[in-house]
Scaffold this motif. Structure first.
Motif, mmCIF file in Angstrom:
data_model
loop_
_atom_site.group_PDB
_atom_site.id
_atom_site.type_symbol
_atom_site.label_atom_id
_atom_site.label_comp_id
_atom_site.label_asym_id
_atom_site.label_seq_id
_atom_site.Cartn_x
_atom_site.Cartn_y
_atom_site.Cartn_z
ATOM 1 N N TYR A 80 49.017 36.658 56.136
ATOM 2 C CA TYR A 80 50.262 36.582 56.902
ATOM 3 C C TYR A 80 50.173 37.247 58.273
ATOM 4 O O TYR A 80 50.995 36.971 59.148
ATOM 5 N N ASP A 139 51.937 31.744 47.525
ATOM 6 C CA ASP A 139 51.920 31.843 48.984
ATOM 7 C C ASP A 139 53.348 31.774 49.497
ATOM 8 O O ASP A 139 54.055 30.786 49.275
ATOM 9 N N ARG A 141 54.544 31.222 52.254
ATOM 10 C CA ARG A 141 54.821 30.159 53.215
ATOM 11 C C ARG A 141 55.241 28.863 52.534
ATOM 12 O O ARG A 141 55.855 27.998 53.158
ATOM 13 N N VAL A 168 49.544 26.412 55.778
ATOM 14 C CA VAL A 168 48.720 27.573 55.410
ATOM 15 C C VAL A 168 47.404 27.434 56.160
ATOM 16 O O VAL A 168 46.652 26.484 55.930
#
Length: 370
Positions: A80, A139, A141, A168
């Motif tokens: 991140y 994840d 995201r 990603v």
């Protein structure tokens, strides 16, 4: 002296309560914290630029992103803060113990407390976690982490709509790559029809216990209850295999490993219901007890633990969510119905075997106290 049928009925109730207490502990379904169902659908749409041997997909109802690298060269997943997070290649899967993503991605909520060594600016320290070509992780995201839905969903929760497009980042040598995908809101289904179906099934099967056991109708009722319990067990076995496939299992070996490693109790419950149903169909001695005990386990381990499937649009199975709801409803209906039918028949048997006093007999008069 308590009659044997009543002792068996008590054992059924005790076993069901013990199973219910066991369900209060965290269950490792097919991931550390895989959801039992969700209304958010995450999908991988592309990898760009594409590389032969590199693939990605969402598993566990979209809870994890899986990346498989068979290119013969290492591919890094970027965290991140732009730091190397994972390295996947011919030598296996390595995680960077300095990356905050290593710790944040251990739970679906991303609320893990970071240790002092987590520093995205520090040189990576790689630790091998797997010798295979695939890595799976939560994840942030790809997920919606807030408890409240997005503003656009709150404005109109009855309509399917896009929450966001996500990406990603990856790196293969000097080349930047992206796994791209979408996150959509799907309106949840109405669980009421499924509850009605489960209730009607319970009443229908449980009513078999009211038919006198010593009659032809009683035999047919027992066989019908056994056949329906076996059907619920078979549906549970299919549901369990579908969960393992959704967790990313591939091939017969992968499915068997997933069943033994994370779904063994649900699998055994389904197989036990099939066996108990066949036992009742064959009119074996103790069929009533087997019917009630297997039904209790089926209702709890396959029905109660998967109730979220009835009210969530995305089920943690490979295949249509409607089939998953049918399987859970069958487990609830046939399981609870078998419990009712078995206990009623055990109770009737206990009454039938209770000793009765011959007509006209009387207690002997007590001897007078001198």
């Amino acid at each position: 002296m308590i009659p044997a049928p009543l002792r068996r009925a008590g054992l059924v109730v005790t076993t069901a309560l013990a199973a219910l207490l066991a369900l209060a502990t965290p269950a490792a379904a097919h991931g550390a914290d895989a959801p039992a169902g969700t209304d958010y659908r995450a999908e991988v749409t592309a990898i760009g630029p594409g590389r032969p041997g590199l693939s990605a997909r969402m598993v566990e109802a979209g809870a994890r992103l899986e990346l498989t690298n068979r290119t013969g060269r290492d591919v890094e997943v970027i965290g991140y803060s732009g730091e190397p997070y994972l390295r996947i290649g011919p030598g296996g899967v390595y995680e960077n113990s300095r990356s905050p993503a290593t710790y944040l991605n251990r739970t679906i909520a991303g609320n893990t407390q970071l240790p002092p060594e987590a520093n995205p600016a520090a040189p990576p320290v790689w630790r091998r976690v797997s010798d295979g070509p695939s890595a799976r992780w939560h994840d942030q995201r790809t997920l919606w982490l807030e408890s409240a839905p997005p503003a656009q969903v709150s404005a109109d929760p009855t309509r399917q709509q896009r929450v966001r497009d996500w990406a990603v980042p990856l790196r293969a040598g000097d080349q930047a790559i992206e796994v791209r995908g979408t996150l959509d809101w799907l309106p949840p289904p109405d669980p009421y029809p499924w509850w009605v179906a489960a209730t009607l099934g319970f009443l229908l099967i449980g009513g078999a216990g009211l038919v006198p056991a010593g009659t032809v109708s009683g035999v047919r009722a027992l066989r019908a209850a056994g056949a329906l319990l076996a059907l619920g067990g078979a549906a549970t076995v299919a549901f369990t295999v579908a969960r393992v496939l959704d967790a990313g299992a591939e091939g017969v070996g992968g499915v068997l490993l997933g069943l033994v490693g994370g779904q063994i109790w649900t699998l055994l419950t389904g197989l036990g219901a099939v066996a108990a149903g066949g036992y009742a169909l064959a009119r074996r001695e103790g069929g009533d007890f087997a019917l009630a005990l297997a039904g209790a386990c089926l209702a709890l381990f396959a029905g109660v633990t998967n109730l979220a499937v009835l009210s969530r649009s995305v089920a943690p199975v490979a295949g249509p969510a409607t089939l998953a709801r049918i399987a859970v409803t069958l487990a609830l209906a046939t399981g609870t119905g078998a419990v009712g039918a078995g206990i009623l028949r055990l109770h009737a048997a206990a009454r039938h075997t209770r000793p009765t006093r011959p007509a006209g007999s009387a207690h002997p008069a007590p001897h007078p106290i001198p």
